[in-house]
Design a protein around this motif. Structure first.
Motif, PDB file in Angstrom:
ATOM      1  N   ALA A 179       0.721  -1.117  -0.016  1.00  0.00           N
ATOM      2  CA  ALA A 179      -0.235  -0.078  -0.162  1.00  0.00           C
ATOM      3  C   ALA A 179       0.822   1.223  -0.118  1.00  0.00           C
ATOM      4  O   ALA A 179       0.383   2.215  -0.207  1.00  0.00           O
ATOM      5  CB  ALA A 179      -0.931  -0.018   1.088  1.00  0.00           C
ATOM      6  N   GLY A 180       2.036   1.176   0.449  1.00  0.00           N
ATOM      7  CA  GLY A 180       2.888   2.206   0.601  1.00  0.00           C
ATOM      8  C   GLY A 180       2.709   3.085   1.686  1.00  0.00           C
ATOM      9  O   GLY A 180       1.897   2.633   2.482  1.00  0.00           O
ATOM     10  N   PRO A 181       3.409   4.164   1.855  1.00  0.00           N
ATOM     11  CA  PRO A 181       3.304   4.936   3.130  1.00  0.00           C
ATOM     12  C   PRO A 181       1.805   5.460   3.128  1.00  0.00           C
ATOM     13  O   PRO A 181       1.324   5.782   2.203  1.00  0.00           O
ATOM     14  CB  PRO A 181       4.192   6.280   2.774  1.00  0.00           C
ATOM     15  CG  PRO A 181       4.503   6.077   1.608  1.00  0.00           C
ATOM     16  CD  PRO A 181       4.279   4.922   0.702  1.00  0.00           C
TER      17      PRO A 181
ATOM     18  N   PRO B  50      18.799   0.090   4.722  1.00  0.00           N
ATOM     19  CA  PRO B  50      18.119  -1.195   3.791  1.00  0.00           C
ATOM     20  C   PRO B  50      17.732  -2.081   4.853  1.00  0.00           C
ATOM     21  O   PRO B  50      18.042  -2.305   5.757  1.00  0.00           O
ATOM     22  CB  PRO B  50      19.258  -1.582   3.014  1.00  0.00           C
ATOM     23  CG  PRO B  50      20.306  -0.675   3.159  1.00  0.00           C
ATOM     24  CD  PRO B  50      20.176   0.122   4.328  1.00  0.00           C
ATOM     25  N   LYS B  51      16.683  -2.895   4.533  1.00  0.00           N
ATOM     26  CA  LYS B  51      16.160  -4.084   5.294  1.00  0.00           C
ATOM     27  C   LYS B  51      16.376  -5.322   4.697  1.00  0.00           C
ATOM     28  O   LYS B  51      16.690  -5.244   3.286  1.00  0.00           O
ATOM     29  CB  LYS B  51      14.509  -3.831   5.761  1.00  0.00           C
ATOM     30  CG  LYS B  51      14.428  -2.880   6.628  1.00  0.00           C
ATOM     31  CD  LYS B  51      12.821  -2.748   6.934  1.00  0.00           C
ATOM     32  CE  LYS B  51      12.511  -3.915   8.127  1.00  0.00           C
ATOM     33  NZ  LYS B  51      12.762  -3.174   9.361  1.00  0.00           N
ATOM     34  N   ARG B  52      16.522  -6.273   5.151  1.00  0.00           N
ATOM     35  CA  ARG B  52      17.131  -7.684   4.700  1.00  0.00           C
ATOM     36  C   ARG B  52      15.779  -8.115   3.597  1.00  0.00           C
ATOM     37  O   ARG B  52      16.051  -8.851   2.641  1.00  0.00           O
ATOM     38  CB  ARG B  52      16.827  -8.818   5.738  1.00  0.00           C
ATOM     39  CG  ARG B  52      18.210  -8.577   6.733  1.00  0.00           C
ATOM     40  CD  ARG B  52      18.084  -9.814   7.672  1.00  0.00           C
ATOM     41  NE  ARG B  52      19.001  -9.226   8.846  1.00  0.00           N
ATOM     42  CZ  ARG B  52      20.197  -9.204   8.784  1.00  0.00           C
ATOM     43  NH1 ARG B  52      21.163  -9.743   7.620  1.00  0.00           N
ATOM     44  NH2 ARG B  52      21.042  -8.901   9.802  1.00  0.00           N
ATOM     45  N   ASP B  53      14.597  -7.813   3.760  1.00  0.00           N
ATOM     46  CA  ASP B  53      13.506  -8.086   2.963  1.00  0.00           C
ATOM     47  C   ASP B  53      13.175  -7.115   1.391  1.00  0.00           C
ATOM     48  O   ASP B  53      12.431  -7.385   0.945  1.00  0.00           O
ATOM     49  CB  ASP B  53      12.015  -8.022   3.460  1.00  0.00           C
ATOM     50  CG  ASP B  53      11.833  -6.887   4.096  1.00  0.00           C
ATOM     51  OD1 ASP B  53      10.603  -6.638   4.933  1.00  0.00           O
ATOM     52  OD2 ASP B  53      12.447  -5.826   3.932  1.00  0.00           O
ATOM     53  N   GLY B  54      14.306  -6.313   1.383  1.00  0.00           N
ATOM     54  CA  GLY B  54      14.229  -5.380   0.305  1.00  0.00           C
ATOM     55  C   GLY B  54      13.663  -4.136   0.590  1.00  0.00           C
ATOM     56  O   GLY B  54      13.784  -3.049  -0.421  1.00  0.00           O
ATOM     57  N   ARG B  55      13.167  -3.787   1.308  1.00  0.00           N
ATOM     58  CA  ARG B  55      12.278  -2.620   1.775  1.00  0.00           C
ATOM     59  C   ARG B  55      13.421  -1.834   2.426  1.00  0.00           C
ATOM     60  O   ARG B  55      14.499  -2.142   2.530  1.00  0.00           O
ATOM     61  CB  ARG B  55      11.274  -2.888   2.879  1.00  0.00           C
ATOM     62  CG  ARG B  55       9.964  -3.293   2.225  1.00  0.00           C
ATOM     63  CD  ARG B  55       8.902  -3.577   3.247  1.00  0.00           C
ATOM     64  NE  ARG B  55       9.295  -4.205   4.484  1.00  0.00           N
ATOM     65  CZ  ARG B  55       8.743  -4.080   5.616  1.00  0.00           C
ATOM     66  NH1 ARG B  55       7.494  -3.398   5.757  1.00  0.00           N
ATOM     67  NH2 ARG B  55       8.988  -4.829   6.459  1.00  0.00           N
ATOM     68  N   VAL B  56      13.044  -0.496   2.584  1.00  0.00           N
ATOM     69  CA  VAL B  56      14.052   0.336   3.229  1.00  0.00           C
ATOM     70  C   VAL B  56      13.396   1.298   4.183  1.00  0.00           C
ATOM     71  O   VAL B  56      12.150   1.621   4.127  1.00  0.00           O
ATOM     72  CB  VAL B  56      14.365   1.467   1.904  1.00  0.00           C
ATOM     73  CG1 VAL B  56      15.331   0.775   1.059  1.00  0.00           C
ATOM     74  CG2 VAL B  56      13.424   2.375   1.439  1.00  0.00           C
ATOM     75  N   THR B  57      14.026   1.844   5.388  1.00  0.00           N
ATOM     76  CA  THR B  57      13.686   2.389   6.104  1.00  0.00           C
ATOM     77  C   THR B  57      14.242   4.042   5.888  1.00  0.00           C
ATOM     78  O   THR B  57      15.398   4.111   5.860  1.00  0.00           O
ATOM     79  CB  THR B  57      13.925   1.977   7.696  1.00  0.00           C
ATOM     80  OG1 THR B  57      13.703   0.854   7.900  1.00  0.00           O
ATOM     81  CG2 THR B  57      13.601   3.098   8.815  1.00  0.00           C
ATOM     82  N   HIS B 105      10.008   1.423  -4.064  1.00  0.00           N
ATOM     83  CA  HIS B 105       9.307   2.358  -5.238  1.00  0.00           C
ATOM     84  C   HIS B 105       8.227   3.485  -4.578  1.00  0.00           C
ATOM     85  O   HIS B 105       7.987   4.440  -5.053  1.00  0.00           O
ATOM     86  CB  HIS B 105       8.353   1.581  -6.016  1.00  0.00           C
ATOM     87  CG  HIS B 105       7.158   0.946  -5.278  1.00  0.00           C
ATOM     88  ND1 HIS B 105       7.207  -0.645  -5.173  1.00  0.00           N
ATOM     89  CD2 HIS B 105       6.088   1.304  -4.948  1.00  0.00           C
ATOM     90  CE1 HIS B 105       6.027  -1.033  -4.545  1.00  0.00           C
ATOM     91  NE2 HIS B 105       5.537   0.291  -4.395  1.00  0.00           N
ATOM     92  N   ASP B 106       8.262   3.371  -3.133  1.00  0.00           N
ATOM     93  CA  ASP B 106       7.802   4.579  -2.396  1.00  0.00           C
ATOM     94  C   ASP B 106       8.703   5.397  -1.732  1.00  0.00           C
ATOM     95  O   ASP B 106       8.373   6.202  -0.696  1.00  0.00           O
ATOM     96  CB  ASP B 106       6.973   3.837  -1.212  1.00  0.00           C
ATOM     97  CG  ASP B 106       5.492   3.408  -2.006  1.00  0.00           C
ATOM     98  OD1 ASP B 106       5.197   2.253  -1.461  1.00  0.00           O
ATOM     99  OD2 ASP B 106       4.953   3.969  -2.659  1.00  0.00           O
ATOM    100  N   LEU B 107       9.992   5.070  -2.073  1.00  0.00           N
ATOM    101  CA  LEU B 107      11.047   6.124  -1.388  1.00  0.00           C
ATOM    102  C   LEU B 107      10.919   7.428  -1.426  1.00  0.00           C
ATOM    103  O   LEU B 107      10.818   8.475  -0.385  1.00  0.00           O
ATOM    104  CB  LEU B 107      12.495   5.648  -2.193  1.00  0.00           C
ATOM    105  CG  LEU B 107      13.602   6.439  -1.447  1.00  0.00           C
ATOM    106  CD1 LEU B 107      13.891   6.285   0.069  1.00  0.00           C
ATOM    107  CD2 LEU B 107      14.903   5.871  -2.145  1.00  0.00           C
TER     108      LEU B 107
END
Lengths: 185, 258
Positions: A179-181, B50-57, B105-107
């Motif tokens: 869903a994104g942020p 980076p997170k291990r699951d490919g997402r980012v904080t 992609h939501d960065l």
């Protein structure tokens, strides 16, 4: 009544720092406040802040209590700084009044925007900068203050910021996948 | 897996070409140099982990509250207000760090959200602090007035139910004992303090059996409609505002204690 002291005079005025206060709140930085006073009764606050996850990002500042004016602030490598003349640079720097402002009394509530680079490869630690700061502002402190700075330095030097394994802001339980942020107003 | 190059490319697609990525810890912490600066010339602190699951904080790493702490004490109220702004932008405060974990992609929206939060944090913190000071000063003026009428032996500031609430989570601004009736008095400086006073009455009421619950507002008409109604139901409101009515309030206090 004597003329108010200029910034340069206040920086050069010998000061003694005594009482210290640490805050045990759950914040992302280590924090120390030192009360300091000159022989003529002028009161100052010295603040020390060190970012826990990136200890080379620190700030040490001298505040004139009367008027709450920041006279000087020494920053570690927190990132970029941009001066008003367009000069932008990375790395440690010192915020201080520029040129003729040093020869004037501080303005109440002021925080110096101008900063000069600190060319010290590798970037200085809070422990090294603390010594330089004390010299710059003619500050003498009780040993316990130096020990506190040392404690903070040693404790934070051990933190290894690896990949982010923290799931504190995973919202999968109330958000659709991909869903994104959450969109604000 | 994220690399400096992939992160730089992602940024340059959506941002000014001058945006740059700086490696702070190889593979685990990147700082973004964006053309966004605070009033003192320091850049807004934006980091990506980076997170291990490919997402980012996306995170400020705690720099926002650290900067605020140079000039003011970070109170719970300030943290709460900044957290509200953070949440409105898809972020949250954890241990002083403002962060959000997103898909790569939501960065870009996340970066803009964090920039917004960091820009708003300082004025919000100062405004919150100003409100806190006003509230504290008003409360003290009410306490001083009550002590002036009844004396410090009878008027007890910050009364709480020691038996059931030893830490004093709920307290009455000032309680007056020793007369025909006990008085429980709330200094109401805002809608928030009015609602707190209403809640306090429910919690402490049993410990102050048969007390008269009185409210002294800073400005009754500044409260929301709903709160005004609720306050009137639970408290005797002694005046619409203390300013200019101190003598009337004193007379009513004496009357209520009789």
């Amino acid at each position: 009544m004597s003329d108010p002291k200029t910034v340069a005079e206040l920086l050069a005025l010998p000061k003694r720092g005594t009482a210290i206060r640490q805050v045990a709140k759950r914040l992302g930085h280590a924090q120390l406040n030192v009360s300091a006073e000159a022989a003529d009764g002028t009161k100052f606050l010295v603040f020390v802040r060190v970012l826990k996850l990136l200890p080379e990002n620190f700030s040490i500042g001298l505040v004139l209590i009367e008027g709450n004016a920041v006279l000087l602030r020494m920053n570690g490598d927190h990132g970029q700084h941009g001066n008003e003349d367009g000069d932008t640079f990375d790395g440690p720097h010192i915020h201080q009044p520029n040129g003729e402002q040093m020869a004037l009394p501080p303005v109440a509530g002021s925080k110096p925007r101008f900063a000069v680079r600190v060319p010290t490869p590798p970037p200085p630690s809070v422990r090294v900068s603390w010594g330089a700061f004390k010299e710059m502002v003619a500050l003498r402190v009780d040993q316990k203050v130096d020990h506190k700075i040392d404690e903070i330095y040693k404790e934070l030097a051990q933190i290894d910021i690896g990949l982010d394994d923290d799931d504190c802001d995973d919202h999968d339980d109330h958000r659709e996948p991909d869903a994104g942020p959450a969109k604000g107003p | 897996m994220m690399t400096t190059e992939s992160l730089t490319q992602a940024l340059r697609k959506g941002l000014d070409p001058s945006a740059m990525v700086r490696v702070r810890r190889p593979g685990s912490l990147y700082q973004l140099n964006l053309p966004a600066f605070h009033e003192d010339g320091d850049a807004v602190g934006i980091f990506v982990r980076p997170k291990r699951d490919g997402r980012v904080t996306v995170t400020d790493l705690g720099t926002t509250f650290m900067r605020l702490s140079y000039g003011i004490a970070i109170t719970d109220a300030i943290m709460s207000q900044v957290d509200s702004v953070a949440q409105a932008n898809g972020f949250a405060v954890h241990d002083g760090e403002i962060r959000s974990t997103v898909d790569q992609h939501d960065l870009m929206p996340a970066l803009f959200g964090l920039m917004q939060i960091e820009t708003l944090a300082e004025p919000i913190a100062h405004e919150t602090r100003r409100h806190e000071r006003v509230s504290l000063e008003f409360r003290q003026s009410v306490v001083d007035l009550v002590i002036g009428v009844f004396g410090s032996e009878r008027a007890v500031p910050s009364f709480h139910d020691a038996a059931n609430d030893p830490d004093g989570h709920a307290s009455v601004d000032v309680v007056v004992h020793g007369g025909a009736r006990t008085l429980a008095i709330a200094a109401v400086s805002s809608t928030l303090s009015a609602e707190t006073a209403i809640g306090t009455k429910f919690l402490i009421g049993p410990a102050l059996d048969r007390a008269r619950w009185l409210a002294v507002p800073r400005d009754f008409n500044a409260l929301t409609n709903r709160t005004r109604s609720r306050l009137l139901r639970e408290y005797d409101v002694l005046a619409s505002t203390l300013a200019g009515n101190a003598d009337i309030v004193r007379a009513k206090l004496i009357d209520q204690a009789a």
